[in-house]
Design an enzyme around this catalytic site. Structure first.
Site, PDB file in Angstrom:
ATOM      1  N   LEU A  33       0.820  -1.220   0.000  1.00 26.71           N
ATOM      2  CA  LEU A  33       0.000   0.000   0.000  1.00 26.71           C
ATOM      3  C   LEU A  33       0.856   1.273   0.000  1.00 26.71           C
ATOM      4  O   LEU A  33       0.389   2.333   0.420  1.00 26.71           O
ATOM      5  CB  LEU A  33      -0.990   0.013   1.183  1.00 26.71           C
ATOM      6  CG  LEU A  33      -1.999  -1.140   1.211  1.00 26.71           C
ATOM      7  CD1 LEU A  33      -2.985  -0.961   2.381  1.00 26.71           C
ATOM      8  CD2 LEU A  33      -2.771  -1.239  -0.101  1.00 26.71           C
ATOM      9  N   THR A  35       1.839   2.799  -2.708  1.00 30.76           N
ATOM     10  CA  THR A  35       1.135   3.651  -3.680  1.00 30.76           C
ATOM     11  C   THR A  35      -0.255   3.117  -3.996  1.00 30.76           C
ATOM     12  O   THR A  35      -1.070   3.841  -4.565  1.00 30.76           O
ATOM     13  CB  THR A  35       1.936   3.798  -5.001  1.00 30.76           C
ATOM     14  OG1 THR A  35       2.238   2.491  -5.490  1.00 30.76           O
ATOM     15  CG2 THR A  35       3.225   4.568  -4.782  1.00 30.76           C
ATOM     16  N   ILE A  52       7.256  -6.473  -0.886  1.00 36.29           N
ATOM     17  CA  ILE A  52       7.622  -7.536  -1.820  1.00 36.29           C
ATOM     18  C   ILE A  52       8.782  -8.390  -1.273  1.00 36.29           C
ATOM     19  O   ILE A  52       8.854  -9.588  -1.519  1.00 36.29           O
ATOM     20  CB  ILE A  52       7.982  -6.905  -3.200  1.00 36.29           C
ATOM     21  CG1 ILE A  52       8.118  -7.964  -4.281  1.00 36.29           C
ATOM     22  CG2 ILE A  52       9.238  -6.077  -3.152  1.00 36.29           C
ATOM     23  CD1 ILE A  52       6.808  -8.416  -4.776  1.00 36.29           C
ATOM     24  N   ALA A  71       3.885  -5.190  -8.720  1.00 38.81           N
ATOM     25  CA  ALA A  71       4.379  -4.249  -7.714  1.00 38.81           C
ATOM     26  C   ALA A  71       5.681  -3.596  -8.181  1.00 38.81           C
ATOM     27  O   ALA A  71       6.661  -4.289  -8.443  1.00 38.81           O
ATOM     28  CB  ALA A  71       4.619  -4.989  -6.393  1.00 38.81           C
ATOM     29  N   SER A  74       6.824   3.424 -10.550  1.00 37.71           N
ATOM     30  CA  SER A  74       6.592   3.567 -11.999  1.00 37.71           C
ATOM     31  C   SER A  74       6.566   5.002 -12.514  1.00 37.71           C
ATOM     32  O   SER A  74       5.995   5.255 -13.570  1.00 37.71           O
ATOM     33  CB  SER A  74       5.286   2.871 -12.366  1.00 37.71           C
ATOM     34  OG  SER A  74       4.210   3.501 -11.698  1.00 37.71           O
ATOM     35  N   SER A 114       7.841  -2.927 -19.650  1.00 35.07           N
ATOM     36  CA  SER A 114       7.433  -1.613 -20.154  1.00 35.07           C
ATOM     37  C   SER A 114       8.082  -1.299 -21.490  1.00 35.07           C
ATOM     38  O   SER A 114       9.214  -1.714 -21.768  1.00 35.07           O
ATOM     39  CB  SER A 114       7.868  -0.552 -19.141  1.00 35.07           C
ATOM     40  OG  SER A 114       7.738   0.733 -19.689  1.00 35.07           O
ATOM     41  N   TYR A 138      13.868   4.230 -14.598  1.00 40.33           N
ATOM     42  CA  TYR A 138      12.682   3.372 -14.563  1.00 40.33           C
ATOM     43  C   TYR A 138      12.782   2.289 -15.647  1.00 40.33           C
ATOM     44  O   TYR A 138      12.669   1.089 -15.358  1.00 40.33           O
ATOM     45  CB  TYR A 138      11.413   4.217 -14.759  1.00 40.33           C
ATOM     46  CG  TYR A 138      10.201   3.382 -15.057  1.00 40.33           C
ATOM     47  CD1 TYR A 138       9.642   2.557 -14.091  1.00 40.33           C
ATOM     48  CD2 TYR A 138       9.620   3.387 -16.335  1.00 40.33           C
ATOM     49  CE1 TYR A 138       8.549   1.756 -14.369  1.00 40.33           C
ATOM     50  CE2 TYR A 138       8.526   2.593 -16.625  1.00 40.33           C
ATOM     51  CZ  TYR A 138       7.999   1.784 -15.644  1.00 40.33           C
ATOM     52  OH  TYR A 138       6.922   0.989 -15.938  1.00 40.33           O
ATOM     53  N   LYS A 142      13.275  -1.984 -15.384  1.00 43.14           N
ATOM     54  CA  LYS A 142      12.378  -2.962 -16.029  1.00 43.14           C
ATOM     55  C   LYS A 142      13.189  -3.886 -16.944  1.00 43.14           C
ATOM     56  O   LYS A 142      12.938  -5.099 -17.007  1.00 43.14           O
ATOM     57  CB  LYS A 142      11.284  -2.233 -16.819  1.00 43.14           C
ATOM     58  CG  LYS A 142      10.267  -1.538 -15.925  1.00 43.14           C
ATOM     59  CD  LYS A 142       9.370  -2.559 -15.212  1.00 43.14           C
ATOM     60  CE  LYS A 142       8.406  -1.922 -14.239  1.00 43.14           C
ATOM     61  NZ  LYS A 142       7.519  -2.902 -13.594  1.00 43.14           N
ATOM     62  N   ASN A 167       1.048   2.610 -23.477  1.00 39.31           N
ATOM     63  CA  ASN A 167       0.380   3.555 -22.561  1.00 39.31           C
ATOM     64  C   ASN A 167      -0.967   3.007 -22.088  1.00 39.31           C
ATOM     65  O   ASN A 167      -1.947   3.062 -22.829  1.00 39.31           O
ATOM     66  CB  ASN A 167       0.211   4.906 -23.250  1.00 39.31           C
ATOM     67  CG  ASN A 167       1.535   5.628 -23.404  1.00 39.31           C
ATOM     68  OD1 ASN A 167       2.416   5.158 -24.114  1.00 39.31           O
ATOM     69  ND2 ASN A 167       1.690   6.738 -22.706  1.00 39.31           N
ATOM     70  N   HIS A 184       0.039  11.246 -15.770  1.00 39.87           N
ATOM     71  CA  HIS A 184      -0.369  10.681 -17.062  1.00 39.87           C
ATOM     72  C   HIS A 184      -1.396  11.547 -17.788  1.00 39.87           C
ATOM     73  O   HIS A 184      -2.243  12.194 -17.168  1.00 39.87           O
ATOM     74  CB  HIS A 184      -0.898   9.256 -16.866  1.00 39.87           C
ATOM     75  CG  HIS A 184       0.193   8.307 -16.477  1.00 39.87           C
ATOM     76  ND1 HIS A 184       0.194   7.609 -15.299  1.00 39.87           N
ATOM     77  CD2 HIS A 184       1.343   7.993 -17.096  1.00 39.87           C
ATOM     78  CE1 HIS A 184       1.300   6.890 -15.222  1.00 39.87           C
ATOM     79  NE2 HIS A 184       2.012   7.099 -16.300  1.00 39.87           N
TER      80      HIS A 184
HETATM   81  N1  UDP Z   1       1.813  14.729 -21.818  1.00 39.33           N
HETATM   82  C1  UDP Z   1       1.472  16.051 -21.935  1.00 39.33           C
HETATM   83  N2  UDP Z   1       1.041  16.716 -20.819  1.00 39.33           N
HETATM   84  C2  UDP Z   1       0.934  16.117 -19.596  1.00 39.33           C
HETATM   85  C3  UDP Z   1       1.257  14.749 -19.483  1.00 39.33           C
HETATM   86  C4  UDP Z   1       1.696  14.080 -20.621  1.00 39.33           C
HETATM   87  O1  UDP Z   1       1.562  16.639 -23.022  1.00 39.33           O
HETATM   88  O2  UDP Z   1       0.566  16.777 -18.638  1.00 39.33           O
HETATM   89  C5  UDP Z   1       2.279  13.981 -23.008  1.00 39.33           C
HETATM   90  C6  UDP Z   1       3.659  13.382 -22.851  1.00 39.33           C
HETATM   91  O3  UDP Z   1       4.638  14.298 -23.285  1.00 39.33           O
HETATM   92  C7  UDP Z   1       3.567  12.140 -23.741  1.00 39.33           C
HETATM   93  C8  UDP Z   1       2.103  11.761 -23.688  1.00 39.33           C
HETATM   94  O4  UDP Z   1       1.403  12.893 -23.177  1.00 39.33           O
HETATM   95  O5  UDP Z   1       3.854  12.475 -25.067  1.00 39.33           O
HETATM   96  C9  UDP Z   1       1.835  10.599 -22.748  1.00 39.33           C
HETATM   97  O6  UDP Z   1       2.478  10.865 -21.516  1.00 39.33           O
HETATM   98  P1  UDP Z   1       2.232  10.001 -20.220  1.00 39.33           P
HETATM   99  O7  UDP Z   1       3.008  10.630 -19.108  1.00 39.33           O
HETATM  100  O8  UDP Z   1       0.766   9.797 -20.040  1.00 39.33           O
HETATM  101  O9  UDP Z   1       2.834   8.578 -20.588  1.00 39.33           O
HETATM  102  P2  UDP Z   1       4.313   8.159 -21.099  1.00 39.33           P
HETATM  103  O10 UDP Z   1       4.222   8.105 -22.590  1.00 39.33           O
HETATM  104  O11 UDP Z   1       5.289   9.158 -20.603  1.00 39.33           O
HETATM  105  O12 UDP Z   1       4.487   6.814 -20.495  1.00 39.33           O
END
Ligand code: UDP
Length: 315
Positions: A33, A35, A52, A71, A74, A114, A138, A142, A167, A184
């Site tokens: 827990l 996150t 873990i 777990a 990320s 990933s 990160y 992975k 994604n 995200h």
């Molecule tokens: N992104 C953005 N604004 C935000 C968060 C993400 O423009 O506030 C863009 C980021 O540059 C990437 C895409 O959205 O091109 C997806 O980003 P996210 O962090 O969701 O996932 P990632 O691809 O980094 O795993």
């Protein structure tokens, strides 16, 4: 099957665990827990609140058939400033888990890897045979786990499948994305649409893409769950398999904003700002291997991902 799901109180782990329970598996969730959320552990799962490193305690006398290992820490940005945490949790934690599996005779694992293992791609769509050159700690952790799994399979007869997520998006009822620090795109765009955030920052408008914003391959968490069920069945002793999981098509940040506006019927206030360090212009998975070998065929569109995430957001 008797399954141990690490990280089953988190977003992806909770969704996948819920789906596995619905299809008749016995699931024990192991989560500290740190996150995750206790109320995200699916109904019908047993819950061991343990780090873990103490997975062996949860395995004592249980006769698990397999582990699904979610777990992990990320956040790419956090990993660049606190790499020690990432190496200890993601690699150290997984090595402890693998030791416990050997000690308790658990021979099968499905691991959440990933797309970050590939880094900046030479070409898209990205095949599993592409070079792995992660551009942040990160992704490096992975990849390190993927390499460890390969050698444990060869030497100890472990059956392992690494699923390299692109994604992940969408939600499944009460299982959705709920991070203390949200980074995200889709949840942030939904917050902007809901008026909970003044504006969404679009990271870069000058990429070599059709509309200048980054292109990513979004995949619904339920399609991901289906891939996990298939991977569990396909894992074979002595083999380490790796599959990319994406739709095989890209959506730009602008296209995601359009989808959020279409689905919510609300504007997404946004401003184009500087690029975020380490963001490749285009990341798209080749889903060919997962289709051919697992029979996996993701079906849910970007609009469905956004609609399910929006329904979750409004709960
Ligand atoms: N992104 C953005 N604004 C935000 C968060 C993400 O423009 O506030 C863009 C980021 O540059 C990437 C895409 O959205 O091109 C997806 O980003 P996210 O962090 O969701 O996932 P990632 O691809 O980094 O795993």
């Amino acid at each position: 099957m008797q399954l141990l799901v690490t990280g089953g109180a988190g977003y992806v782990g909770g969704c996948v665990a819920a789906v596995l329970i619905e299809s008749g598996h016995d699931v024990t969730v192991l989560d500290d827990l740190s996150t995750g959320h206790a109320d995200a552990v699916p109904d019908g799962a047993q819950f061991a609140q343990l780090p873990i490193e103490r997975a062996g305690e949860a395995m004592q006398g249980r006769g698990f058939d397999a582990v699904l290992h979610f777990a992990a820490k990320s956040l790419v940005g956090e990993s660049t400033v606190a790499p020690d945490r990432y190496w200890h949790a993601n690699v150290g934690g997984t090595l402890a888990l693998l030791d416990a599996m050997r000690a308790h005779g658990v021979g099968r694992i499905v691991f959440s890897s990933s797309a970050a293992t590939y880094g900046e791609p030479e070409s898209v769509p990205i095949l599993e045979s592409a070079p792995t050159r992660p551009t942040n700690p990160y992704g490096a952790t992975k990849l390190a786990v993927d390499l460890a799994l390969g050698s444990y399979c060869g030497a100890f007869g472990l059956a392992a499948v690494s699923l390299r997520y692109f994604n992940v998006a969408g939600a499944y009822g009460r299982f959705g994305e709920r991070h203390a620090t949200e980074t995200h795109l889709i949840p942030l765009a939904l917050q902007a649409a809901a008026g909970q955030r003044a504006a969404l920052s679009v990271f870069g408008g000058d990429y070599p893409t059709p509309d200048g914003t980054c292109v990513r391959d979004y995949i619904h968490v339920l399609d991901l769950a289906d891939a996990h069920a298939r991977a569990l069945g396909a894992a074979a002793p002595g083999e380490h398999r790796i599959y990319n999981l994406g739709l095989g098509e890209g959506s730009s940040v602008r296209q995601v904003i359009d989808a959020v506006e279409r689905v919510t019927g609300r504007p997404v206030p946004h401003a184009v700002e500087a690029r975020r360090a380490g963001d490749p212009a285009v990341l798209i998975a080749s889903g060919a291997k997962a289709r051919a070998e697992l029979g996996w065929a993701p079906t849910r569109t970007l609009d469905q991902m956004v609609a399910d995430a929006w329904a979750f957001h409004q709960r």
